[in-house]
Design an enzyme around this catalytic site. Structure first.
Site, PDB file in Angstrom:
ATOM      1  N   GLU A 273      -0.581   1.197  -5.532  1.00 16.82           N
ATOM      2  CA  GLU A 273      -0.336  -0.045  -4.832  1.00 16.82           C
ATOM      3  C   GLU A 273      -0.187  -1.222  -5.793  1.00 16.82           C
ATOM      4  O   GLU A 273      -0.905  -1.306  -6.789  1.00 16.82           O
ATOM      5  CB  GLU A 273      -1.493  -0.331  -3.870  1.00 16.82           C
ATOM      6  CG  GLU A 273      -1.847   0.855  -2.980  1.00 16.82           C
ATOM      7  CD  GLU A 273      -3.133   0.631  -2.208  1.00 16.82           C
ATOM      8  OE1 GLU A 273      -3.394  -0.532  -1.814  1.00 16.82           O
ATOM      9  OE2 GLU A 273      -3.880   1.598  -1.993  1.00 16.82           O
TER      10      GLU A 273
ATOM     11  N   HIS B  31       0.841  -1.205   0.000  1.00 14.33           N
ATOM     12  CA  HIS B  31       0.000   0.000   0.000  1.00 14.33           C
ATOM     13  C   HIS B  31       0.879   1.260   0.000  1.00 14.33           C
ATOM     14  O   HIS B  31       0.868   2.058   0.950  1.00 14.33           O
ATOM     15  CB  HIS B  31      -0.903  -0.037   1.233  1.00 14.33           C
ATOM     16  CG  HIS B  31      -2.101   0.844   1.201  1.00 14.33           C
ATOM     17  ND1 HIS B  31      -2.029   2.194   0.970  1.00 14.33           N
ATOM     18  CD2 HIS B  31      -3.404   0.561   1.385  1.00 14.33           C
ATOM     19  CE1 HIS B  31      -3.243   2.715   1.030  1.00 14.33           C
ATOM     20  NE2 HIS B  31      -4.103   1.744   1.280  1.00 14.33           N
TER      21      HIS B  31
END
Length: 266
Positions: free
Chosen positions: A240, A141
């Site tokens: 991501e 992330h």
């Protein structure tokens, strides 16, 4: 909790054992990742910024914490090495009674950081040491520092994506003057492997591997997220590397690696 430091040439990477999470990547004194000024670094809750790990699920599920438990566990250092042109750190997380209460599967996860002068490679490898198959989803992330008022991600132009905010399948705008992406954004882009992001006078090349989608995220100015400092949403975009469209299934003895490489091109 003391962070771990890797150095190579003018590049320095800071990693927290809590969540095996990268917190900072400095190259020639310039920060490439974004970390909230309000981030909790005491090991009490997920750290806002850097590169959190989502495992063994991405998003919300009924049986456990958002984005899984990996980002709120202390990982153990498995190995660290240094050469003239590369520094490497490997952290490991294994199943125990607490993880099995949330997700009843034996597993072994390794997070590997490889630092070079102008490149950072991050790889999450999950293995199944048990006797039964299991399935999971995951993501790296990454919060990447940038000025969102100047944000243009040309590789997105005209691509299909799933808009999680509207729960609808959409197309990104096309054309030289398109806002790519419009903020706020929470977009799952199937198959996107390569993207370029402006960082000051440099271009950051993002390359994803072992994924089935890239997730583009920024909550916008009305986010109400307490651990994003005031105005912080103007300073980053998340791009991501994710495997979230379909779960990864590992049979006994199998492993899978999800990775992202960040390269600075001046």
């Amino acid at each position: 909790m003391s962070p771990l430091i890797l150095r190579c040439a003018d590049s320095q990477l800071t990693v927290s054992p809590f969540g095996a999470q990268a917190l900072s990547w400095l190259v020639a004194g310039e920060e490439r990742l974004w970390l909230s000024l309000n981030a909790d670094l005491d090991g009490h809750r997920p750290i806002r910024g850097g590169v959190p790990l989502c495992f063994p699920w991405f998003g919300n599920v009924a049986q456990g914490p958002s984005h899984g438990f990996a980002r709120t566990r202390v990982w153990q250092v498995e190995g660290q090495s240094q050469t003239a042109d590369r520094a490497k750190l490997v952290l490991q997380l294994k199943h125990d009674a607490e993880t099995e209460s949330l997700w009843p599967h034996p597993f072994r996860a390794e997070m590997t950081y490889t630092l070079e002068a102008n490149r950072l490679h991050m790889a999450l490898t999950v293995a199944n040491p048990g006797t039964q198959p299991f399935s999971y989803t995951a993501a790296l992330h990454s919060y990447l520092r940038t000025d969102t008022s100047q944000l243009r991600l040309a590789e997105l132009a005209g691509l299909p994506y799933h808009d999680k905010l509207a729960n609808a399948d959409c197309l990104f705008e096309d054309g030289a003057n398109a806002a790519l992406p419009p903020i706020p954004v929470d977009a799952i882009v199937p198959g996107l492997s390569h993207c370029r992001l402006a960082q000051g006078n440099d271009i950051l090349q993002i390359d994803n591997q072992g994924h089935d989608a890239a997730v583009i995220w920024n909550p916008g100015p009305d986010h109400g997220i307490g651990d994003v400092h005031f105005g912080g949403e103007q300073e980053f975009i998340c791009i991501e590397s994710a495997h979230t469209l379909t779960p990864i299934t590992l049979a006994t003895g199998q492993r899978h690696t999800l990775s992202q490489t960040l390269t600075i091109n001046a």
